[in-house]
Structure formats: C-alpha cells, structure tokens
Design a protein around this motif. Structure first.
Motif, PDB file in Angstrom:
ATOM      1  N   ARG A  56     -31.779  35.692 134.245  1.00 31.01           N
ATOM      2  CA  ARG A  56     -31.818  37.094 133.797  1.00 31.01           C
ATOM      3  C   ARG A  56     -30.432  37.482 133.296  1.00 31.01           C
ATOM      4  NH1 ARG A  56     -33.189  40.742 138.395  1.00 31.01           N
ATOM      5  NH2 ARG A  56     -33.399  42.289 136.766  1.00 31.01           N
ATOM      6  N   TRP A  57     -30.386  38.404 132.340  1.00 31.04           N
ATOM      7  CA  TRP A  57     -29.129  38.919 131.826  1.00 31.04           C
ATOM      8  C   TRP A  57     -28.862  40.266 132.492  1.00 31.04           C
ATOM      9  CZ3 TRP A  57     -25.666  36.275 129.072  1.00 31.04           C
ATOM     10  CH2 TRP A  57     -26.090  35.069 128.505  1.00 31.04           C
ATOM     11  N   LEU A  58     -27.858  40.291 133.357  1.00 31.16           N
ATOM     12  CA  LEU A  58     -27.509  41.488 134.113  1.00 31.16           C
ATOM     13  C   LEU A  58     -26.231  42.105 133.545  1.00 31.16           C
ATOM     14  CD1 LEU A  58     -28.198  40.048 137.669  1.00 31.16           C
ATOM     15  CD2 LEU A  58     -29.756  41.315 136.167  1.00 31.16           C
ATOM     16  N   PRO A  59     -26.126  43.419 133.615  1.00 28.31           N
ATOM     17  CA  PRO A  59     -24.964  44.064 133.001  1.00 28.31           C
ATOM     18  C   PRO A  59     -23.687  43.894 133.836  1.00 28.31           C
ATOM     19  CG  PRO A  59     -26.324  45.707 134.061  1.00 28.31           C
ATOM     20  CD  PRO A  59     -27.062  44.402 134.176  1.00 28.31           C
ATOM     21  N   ASN A  60     -22.613  43.519 133.145  1.00 27.68           N
ATOM     22  CA  ASN A  60     -21.287  43.704 133.724  1.00 27.68           C
ATOM     23  C   ASN A  60     -20.943  45.184 133.610  1.00 27.68           C
ATOM     24  OD1 ASN A  60     -20.777  40.912 134.227  1.00 27.68           O
ATOM     25  ND2 ASN A  60     -20.340  40.647 132.048  1.00 27.68           N
ATOM     26  N   TYR A  61     -21.284  45.729 132.447  1.00 30.72           N
ATOM     27  CA  TYR A  61     -21.126  47.164 132.228  1.00 30.72           C
ATOM     28  C   TYR A  61     -21.897  47.578 130.986  1.00 30.72           C
ATOM     29  CZ  TYR A  61     -17.940  46.147 128.393  1.00 30.72           C
ATOM     30  OH  TYR A  61     -17.411  45.681 127.225  1.00 30.72           O
ATOM     31  N   VAL A  62     -22.212  48.844 130.923  1.00 28.53           N
ATOM     32  CA  VAL A  62     -22.626  49.506 129.695  1.00 28.53           C
ATOM     33  C   VAL A  62     -21.716  50.719 129.544  1.00 28.53           C
ATOM     34  CG1 VAL A  62     -25.028  48.715 129.763  1.00 28.53           C
ATOM     35  CG2 VAL A  62     -24.434  50.913 130.794  1.00 28.53           C
ATOM     36  N   ASN A  63     -21.460  51.105 128.311  1.00 36.04           N
ATOM     37  CA  ASN A  63     -20.523  52.196 128.066  1.00 36.04           C
ATOM     38  C   ASN A  63     -20.953  52.951 126.809  1.00 36.04           C
ATOM     39  OD1 ASN A  63     -18.161  53.608 128.775  1.00 36.04           O
ATOM     40  ND2 ASN A  63     -17.012  52.545 127.180  1.00 36.04           N
ATOM     41  N   PRO A  64     -21.199  54.264 126.929  1.00 38.40           N
ATOM     42  CA  PRO A  64     -21.625  55.016 125.758  1.00 38.40           C
ATOM     43  C   PRO A  64     -20.501  55.140 124.732  1.00 38.40           C
ATOM     44  CG  PRO A  64     -21.215  56.509 127.583  1.00 38.40           C
ATOM     45  CD  PRO A  64     -21.080  55.111 128.115  1.00 38.40           C
ATOM     46  N   THR A  65     -20.897  55.223 123.471  1.00 33.22           N
ATOM     47  CA  THR A  65     -19.933  55.455 122.398  1.00 33.22           C
ATOM     48  C   THR A  65     -20.333  56.714 121.647  1.00 33.22           C
ATOM     49  OG1 THR A  65     -18.687  54.379 120.610  1.00 33.22           O
ATOM     50  CG2 THR A  65     -21.084  54.032 120.640  1.00 33.22           C
ATOM     51  N   THR A  66     -19.446  57.186 120.805  1.00 35.42           N
ATOM     52  CA  THR A  66     -19.630  58.451 120.099  1.00 35.42           C
ATOM     53  C   THR A  66     -20.690  58.323 119.010  1.00 35.42           C
ATOM     54  OG1 THR A  66     -17.314  58.948 120.545  1.00 35.42           O
ATOM     55  CG2 THR A  66     -18.404  60.264 118.842  1.00 35.42           C
ATOM     56  N   SER A  67     -21.739  59.089 119.146  1.00 32.76           N
ATOM     57  CA  SER A  67     -22.876  59.007 118.228  1.00 32.76           C
ATOM     58  C   SER A  67     -22.545  59.475 116.818  1.00 32.76           C
ATOM     59  CB  SER A  67     -24.048  59.820 118.775  1.00 32.76           C
ATOM     60  OG  SER A  67     -24.516  59.261 119.974  1.00 32.76           O
ATOM     61  N   THR A  68     -21.625  60.415 116.672  1.00 31.96           N
ATOM     62  CA  THR A  68     -21.320  60.931 115.333  1.00 31.96           C
ATOM     63  C   THR A  68     -20.771  59.845 114.419  1.00 31.96           C
ATOM     64  OG1 THR A  68     -19.172  61.726 116.126  1.00 31.96           O
ATOM     65  CG2 THR A  68     -20.976  63.329 116.044  1.00 31.96           C
ATOM     66  N   ARG A  69     -20.288  58.742 114.973  1.00 34.30           N
ATOM     67  CA  ARG A  69     -19.836  57.621 114.146  1.00 34.30           C
ATOM     68  C   ARG A  69     -20.970  57.093 113.277  1.00 34.30           C
ATOM     69  NH1 ARG A  69     -18.727  53.421 118.112  1.00 34.30           N
ATOM     70  NH2 ARG A  69     -18.411  52.144 116.291  1.00 34.30           N
ATOM     71  N   PHE A  70     -22.214  57.323 113.682  1.00 34.54           N
ATOM     72  CA  PHE A  70     -23.375  56.744 113.017  1.00 34.54           C
ATOM     73  C   PHE A  70     -24.207  57.783 112.261  1.00 34.54           C
ATOM     74  CE2 PHE A  70     -22.473  54.530 117.061  1.00 34.54           C
ATOM     75  CZ  PHE A  70     -21.936  53.369 116.533  1.00 34.54           C
ATOM     76  N   ASP A  71     -23.676  58.996 112.127  1.00 34.43           N
ATOM     77  CA  ASP A  71     -24.431  60.080 111.492  1.00 34.43           C
ATOM     78  C   ASP A  71     -24.953  59.721 110.099  1.00 34.43           C
ATOM     79  OD1 ASP A  71     -24.256  61.804 113.643  1.00 34.43           O
ATOM     80  OD2 ASP A  71     -22.677  63.055 112.780  1.00 34.43           O
ATOM     81  N   ALA A  72     -24.195  58.959 109.331  1.00 36.07           N
ATOM     82  CA  ALA A  72     -24.625  58.614 107.974  1.00 36.07           C
ATOM     83  C   ALA A  72     -25.887  57.752 107.969  1.00 36.07           C
ATOM     84  CB  ALA A  72     -23.495  57.886 107.236  1.00 36.07           C
ATOM     85  N   PHE A  73     -26.123  56.995 109.031  1.00 38.04           N
ATOM     86  CA  PHE A  73     -27.261  56.077 109.108  1.00 38.04           C
ATOM     87  C   PHE A  73     -28.482  56.687 109.800  1.00 38.04           C
ATOM     88  CE2 PHE A  73     -23.308  53.675 109.473  1.00 38.04           C
ATOM     89  CZ  PHE A  73     -23.429  52.755 108.445  1.00 38.04           C
ATOM     90  N   MET A  74     -28.219  57.566 110.751  1.00 36.56           N
ATOM     91  CA  MET A  74     -29.258  57.939 111.706  1.00 36.56           C
ATOM     92  C   MET A  74     -30.410  58.784 111.173  1.00 36.56           C
ATOM     93  SD  MET A  74     -28.677  56.155 114.291  1.00 36.56           S
ATOM     94  CE  MET A  74     -30.010  56.841 115.279  1.00 36.56           C
ATOM     95  N   PRO A  75     -30.229  59.711 110.228  1.00 34.64           N
ATOM     96  CA  PRO A  75     -31.408  60.481 109.794  1.00 34.64           C
ATOM     97  C   PRO A  75     -32.546  59.577 109.303  1.00 34.64           C
ATOM     98  CG  PRO A  75     -29.441  61.590 109.065  1.00 34.64           C
ATOM     99  CD  PRO A  75     -28.999  60.249 109.627  1.00 34.64           C
ATOM    100  N   ARG A  76     -32.205  58.600 108.494  1.00 36.34           N
ATOM    101  CA  ARG A  76     -33.244  57.701 107.983  1.00 36.34           C
ATOM    102  C   ARG A  76     -33.830  56.835 109.091  1.00 36.34           C
ATOM    103  NH1 ARG A  76     -32.768  52.824 103.714  1.00 36.34           N
ATOM    104  NH2 ARG A  76     -34.990  52.369 103.683  1.00 36.34           N
ATOM    105  N   ILE A  77     -32.981  56.318 109.959  1.00 41.06           N
ATOM    106  CA  ILE A  77     -33.448  55.477 111.060  1.00 41.06           C
ATOM    107  C   ILE A  77     -34.384  56.268 111.972  1.00 41.06           C
ATOM    108  CG2 ILE A  77     -32.691  54.263 113.153  1.00 41.06           C
ATOM    109  CD1 ILE A  77     -30.149  53.428 111.537  1.00 41.06           C
TER     110      ILE A  77
END
Length: 192
Positions: A56-77
């Motif tokens: 199984r693949w277990l997390p060492n960590y997860v960490n949120p990042t800033t969503s506004t970095r992706f604003d140009a892509f996200m409306p269509r997605i």
C-alpha cells in the motif's frame, strides 16, 4: 453551508502541479488520455509524498497549495468534468466561482501549516498518473478517512467567505486609513 467545518471521507484526485493542469486540458481536448476517471469527482490542490508499506502507498505527508495558482485552468476543468468539489488554500477567482455554480461544486479551504493533521486523514494513495512528473506534480488518487478539518469556503451557489471578507475589509479601509492618518498627525505634533 458556507463557513461549515467538516471532515471528509471518500476518494479525491490531487496535484500541486501546473503541468498536471496543463495535461488535464490536453486530455479534455482529446490530445492525451486521462490517467483515471475524474468526471463527477473531487479534485484537491494538494502536494504529497508517499511510501510503500506492505503493498500500500501510505502518506508521509500531504500539504495543501494555493488554488489561485490554477485559476486559468480550473473553470474549464470544473465545467467539463462536472467536479463536485475543489480543495486547497486561498480560494478561487470569480471565473472559477461561476464554473462552480454551473457544476454544483463546492470549495473546501484547508488550513495552511496543518500538514500533520491533514495527513492523518489520508488512508492511502490508490494510484498515480503522469509518473514522469515529480511526485508533487503527478495526478494522484487518494482515499480519505476523516480528512480535515476543512471549511466550506465557497458553496455551490457561489457564496464565498473570501468575497465576504474582501468586501468587509474594503468597507473598513477608509476608517482604518483615517485613524492611521490621525495617529500620524498626533505623533508629529508630540515630536514638535
């Protein structure tokens, strides 16, 4: 409801990388295969590092990042995949909020600096796609079990904590600036 704090269970796709977002658009254009189905699912702006244990693949960590970095892509997605939720830090712009309204999608705000707490809510990484990218930038699919706490920061009707806070700050700004100017003048008079 906007402002509600929740814990999440289920599956989510996640990436912290611009290359994965670019590839998602290429897949929507038919120029590339999706690594796994995303339609009607959740997508988080979340970096990760995992280790293999007993198959199984277990997390060492997860960490949120800033969503506004992706604003140009996200409306269509959001629209074309009919995503049900997005998660990350810092919210999304108005074009993304409009797409979320169209799709019935919500935005979960994750606390920055809470990687250990959030990591405890990730049961395992199920799979990854686009493995030629560094681990943070791959598109990964995780199984969540009590992930959070996260806050519903933008609801499916377009109500946004971020917009409300920006409005409140803008309304208070003239009084704050006036008070600062009065304090500066008072300090100038005392120095004389």
């Amino acid at each position: 409801m906007v402002g509600e704090t929740v814990l999440l269970d289920g599956e989510v796709a996640a990436t912290a990388g611009l290359p994965a977002h670019q590839r998602l658009l290429e897949a929507l254009d038919g120029k590339r295969q999706m690594p796994f189905p995303l339609a009607g699912g959740a997508m988080f702006h979340l970096g990760s590092s995992c280790r293999e244990e007993a198959g199984r693949w277990l997390p060492n960590y997860v960490n949120p990042t800033t969503s506004t970095r992706f604003d140009a892509f996200m409306p269509r997605i959001i629209r074309e995949l009919q995503l049900t939720s997005i998660g990350g830090k810092g919210g999304m712009d108005n074009a993304c909020v409009e797409a979320m309204k169209d799709a019935g999608c919500v935005y979960f705000s994750m606390p920055g600096g809470a990687s250990p707490l959030l990591s405890n809510g990730v049961a395992e990484r199920i799979e990854t796609g686009w493995n030629d990218l560094i681990e943070q930038f791959r598109l990964s699919r995780f199984r969540l079990d009590g992930f959070g706490p996260v806050t519903v920061a933008i609801d499916a009707h377009g109500h946004s904590i971020y917009h409300t806070l920006q409005e409140q700050a803008a309304n208070r700004l003239p009084d704050i600036l006036k008070d600062m100017e009065e304090a500066r003048r008072s300090a100038d008079l005392r120095r004389r």
